[in-house]
Design a protein around this motif. Structure first.
Motif, PDB file in Angstrom:
ATOM      1  N   ASN A   1       2.225   8.754   3.338  1.00 35.33           N
ATOM      2  CA  ASN A   1       1.914   9.578   4.517  1.00 35.33           C
ATOM      3  C   ASN A   1       0.599   9.185   5.182  1.00 35.33           C
ATOM      4  OD1 ASN A   1       4.273  11.174   3.992  1.00 35.33           O
ATOM      5  ND2 ASN A   1       3.088  12.362   2.497  1.00 35.33           N
ATOM      6  N   GLU A   2       0.140   7.965   4.924  1.00 39.08           N
ATOM      7  CA  GLU A   2      -1.056   7.440   5.594  1.00 39.08           C
ATOM      8  C   GLU A   2      -0.686   6.159   6.325  1.00 39.08           C
ATOM      9  OE1 GLU A   2      -4.942   7.794   3.580  1.00 39.08           O
ATOM     10  OE2 GLU A   2      -3.783   8.299   1.782  1.00 39.08           O
ATOM     11  N   VAL A   3      -1.426   5.876   7.389  1.00 35.49           N
ATOM     12  CA  VAL A   3      -1.163   4.683   8.194  1.00 35.49           C
ATOM     13  C   VAL A   3      -2.407   3.790   8.132  1.00 35.49           C
ATOM     14  CG1 VAL A   3      -0.508   3.747  10.437  1.00 35.49           C
ATOM     15  CG2 VAL A   3       0.323   6.018   9.724  1.00 35.49           C
TER      16      VAL A   3
ATOM     17  N   VAL B   1      -9.342  -2.684  -0.570  1.00 26.60           N
ATOM     18  CA  VAL B   1      -9.228  -4.136  -0.442  1.00 26.60           C
ATOM     19  C   VAL B   1      -7.846  -4.562  -0.917  1.00 26.60           C
ATOM     20  CG1 VAL B   1     -10.158  -6.370  -1.169  1.00 26.60           C
ATOM     21  CG2 VAL B   1     -11.698  -4.414  -0.819  1.00 26.60           C
ATOM     22  N   VAL B   2      -7.164  -5.352  -0.097  1.00 31.82           N
ATOM     23  CA  VAL B   2      -5.842  -5.868  -0.458  1.00 31.82           C
ATOM     24  C   VAL B   2      -5.895  -7.399  -0.398  1.00 31.82           C
ATOM     25  CG1 VAL B   2      -3.369  -5.782  -0.040  1.00 31.82           C
ATOM     26  CG2 VAL B   2      -4.816  -3.848   0.651  1.00 31.82           C
ATOM     27  N   VAL B   3      -5.582  -8.031  -1.510  1.00 34.36           N
ATOM     28  CA  VAL B   3      -5.543  -9.493  -1.582  1.00 34.36           C
ATOM     29  C   VAL B   3      -4.082  -9.920  -1.586  1.00 34.36           C
ATOM     30  CG1 VAL B   3      -6.223 -11.549  -2.869  1.00 34.36           C
ATOM     31  CG2 VAL B   3      -7.683  -9.501  -2.902  1.00 34.36           C
TER      32      VAL B   3
ATOM     33  N   LEU C   1       0.809  -1.223   0.000  1.00 33.28           N
ATOM     34  CA  LEU C   1       0.000   0.000   0.000  1.00 33.28           C
ATOM     35  C   LEU C   1       0.843   1.275   0.000  1.00 33.28           C
ATOM     36  CD1 LEU C   1      -2.791  -1.004   2.544  1.00 33.28           C
ATOM     37  CD2 LEU C   1      -3.116  -0.564   0.103  1.00 33.28           C
ATOM     38  N   LYS C   2       2.059   1.195   0.512  1.00 32.11           N
ATOM     39  CA  LYS C   2       2.879   2.393   0.715  1.00 32.11           C
ATOM     40  C   LYS C   2       3.054   3.263  -0.530  1.00 32.11           C
ATOM     41  CE  LYS C   2       5.633   0.939   4.726  1.00 32.11           C
ATOM     42  NZ  LYS C   2       7.001   0.605   5.205  1.00 32.11           N
ATOM     43  N   PRO C   3       3.372   2.702  -1.701  1.00 33.06           N
ATOM     44  CA  PRO C   3       3.586   3.575  -2.872  1.00 33.06           C
ATOM     45  C   PRO C   3       2.339   4.335  -3.306  1.00 33.06           C
ATOM     46  CG  PRO C   3       4.495   1.375  -3.231  1.00 33.06           C
ATOM     47  CD  PRO C   3       3.648   1.293  -2.017  1.00 33.06           C
ATOM     48  N   PHE C   4       1.161   3.827  -2.947  1.00 29.61           N
ATOM     49  CA  PHE C   4      -0.087   4.425  -3.419  1.00 29.61           C
ATOM     50  C   PHE C   4      -0.760   5.315  -2.370  1.00 29.61           C
ATOM     51  CE2 PHE C   4       0.488   0.174  -5.317  1.00 29.61           C
ATOM     52  CZ  PHE C   4       0.655   0.550  -6.639  1.00 29.61           C
TER      53      PHE C   4
ATOM     54  N   THR D   1      -3.567  -8.089  -5.558  1.00 34.55           N
ATOM     55  CA  THR D   1      -4.646  -7.168  -5.937  1.00 34.55           C
ATOM     56  C   THR D   1      -4.832  -6.098  -4.890  1.00 34.55           C
ATOM     57  OG1 THR D   1      -5.888  -8.790  -7.258  1.00 34.55           O
ATOM     58  CG2 THR D   1      -7.136  -6.952  -6.371  1.00 34.55           C
ATOM     59  N   ILE D   2      -4.919  -4.844  -5.340  1.00 32.54           N
ATOM     60  CA  ILE D   2      -5.350  -3.725  -4.497  1.00 32.54           C
ATOM     61  C   ILE D   2      -6.420  -2.982  -5.272  1.00 32.54           C
ATOM     62  CG2 ILE D   2      -4.679  -1.601  -3.303  1.00 32.54           C
ATOM     63  CD1 ILE D   2      -1.804  -2.594  -3.268  1.00 32.54           C
ATOM     64  N   LYS D   3      -7.597  -2.827  -4.669  1.00 32.79           N
ATOM     65  CA  LYS D   3      -8.653  -2.066  -5.323  1.00 32.79           C
ATOM     66  C   LYS D   3      -9.392  -1.209  -4.316  1.00 32.79           C
ATOM     67  CE  LYS D   3     -11.717  -6.143  -5.398  1.00 32.79           C
ATOM     68  NZ  LYS D   3     -12.568  -6.988  -6.268  1.00 32.79           N
TER      69      LYS D   3
END
Length: 318
Positions: A260-262, A287-289, A254-257, A311-313
């Motif tokens: 600065n969010e946790v 959602v992260v698969v 998730l970090k690249p997208f 998958t990230i959507k």
């Protein structure tokens, strides 16, 4: 002698077209297939058009999908794909558009494409392979196949070259399977054998607008090389946590997208070789698969396969 030649020509001309083709071509039993690598075909599909070849790669099979892929092919064109069909009278039972094969398993006429008769050896190995596909409607299998390759038509649009005319929406070149020489059975309980890699996992909203952030699969292989690199880093020890920490694999992805969010992840589903996480981010649900892909096991140094985000959507629930 001239009369004999003319008589022979007339007799041959009187034969049905299929009989003429059979006489003009050697039977597959007497032909030796040319061993070829997927990446070699991808570099120059036209050079292998109509070639009788043997190839080892991955078959993916599911809805609108019956394709051949090699995730390690660095030199392949991003627009190059190979659709699969069976020779003989056997259909693959793959549902796809235009026209698609439907639900029938046997066709009335033996397959012939571009004037080439394409017989099929239906031995025990073929039966085991097709049974595996029937029992797992969406799956990935490592195989060695013998058959005939058809490049299809070459197109160049906006500087991008592609080959197509076969398969779903004319997406692809074609490989007609004439023998399944070997395949890897699905024997491990820690791997995700699916081909869709999380594509059909439901999001957090019933009717929210969907945004695809990331998808890694053999059918859509833009990031498969990075996934192989992640496995190698896990094998070397620099990413060893990936063997037993699927949640961290989700967070790292998730970090690249979402800089600065946790994210505060919640595990919502688990199945063989797969875990699904959700993160409520304001009015959105991400959602992260995370999976242990079957195909990745062929690039692992040992029996251990890393957890990777496939998958990230994002659903907009406003």
């Amino acid at each position: 002698m001239k009369f004999v030649r003319i008589l022979g020509f007339l007799l041959l001309s009187a034969l049905p077209l299929q009989a003429q083709i059979r006489q003009s071509m050697p039977s597959d039993a007497s032909r030796k297939p040319r061993d070829i690598d997927f990446c070699e075909i991808a570099k120059d599909p036209a050079a292998y058009n109509h070639n009788f070849v043997r190839i080892t790669a991955f078959v993916t099979h599911g809805f609108e999908d019956f394709t051949l892929a090699d995730p390690s092919c660095r030199s392949r064109s991003p627009r190059f794909s190979i659709w699969l069909m069976y020779g003989g009278k056997t259909q693959s039972n793959t549902i796809y558009c235009c026209p698609g094969e439907g639900a029938n398993e046997v066709q009335s006429e033996s397959l012939a494409i571009e004037g080439i008769q394409l017989p099929l050896l239906t031995d025990a190995t073929f039966g085991g392979f097709t049974n595996l596909l029937k029992n797992a409607p969406d799956t990935t299998v490592r195989v060695t196949l013998t058959g005939t390759f058809f490049s299809g038509a070459k197109q160049t649009i906006n500087g991008t070259t592609s080959w197509g005319g076969f398969g779903h929406l004319g997406c692809c070149s074609l490989f007609v399977i004439q023998q399944v020489e070997a395949f890897e059975g699905h024997t491990r309980r820690d791997l995700d054998y699916t081909a869709e890699a999380g594509w059909y996992e439901k999001g957090g909203c019933d009717n929210g607008a969907l945004r695809w952030v990331k998808h890694v699969s053999l059918s859509f292989g833009d990031e498969v090389l990075q996934t192989i690199a992640d496995q190698k880093m896990a094998d070397s020890g620099t990413r060893s946590w990936a063997f037993d920490n699927p949640e961290r694999a989700a967070l790292e992805a998730l970090k690249p997208f979402y800089q600065n969010e946790v994210p505060n992840l919640r595990n919502v589903r688990r199945s063989q070789g797969r875990q699904v996480f959700q993160w409520k981010n304001g009015k959105k649900v991400v959602v992260v698969v995370v999976t242990r892909p079957y195909w990745l096991s062929f690039y692992a140094k040992s029996n251990s396969v890393a957890w990777v985000a496939t998958t990230i959507k994002e659903d907009d629930c406003s």
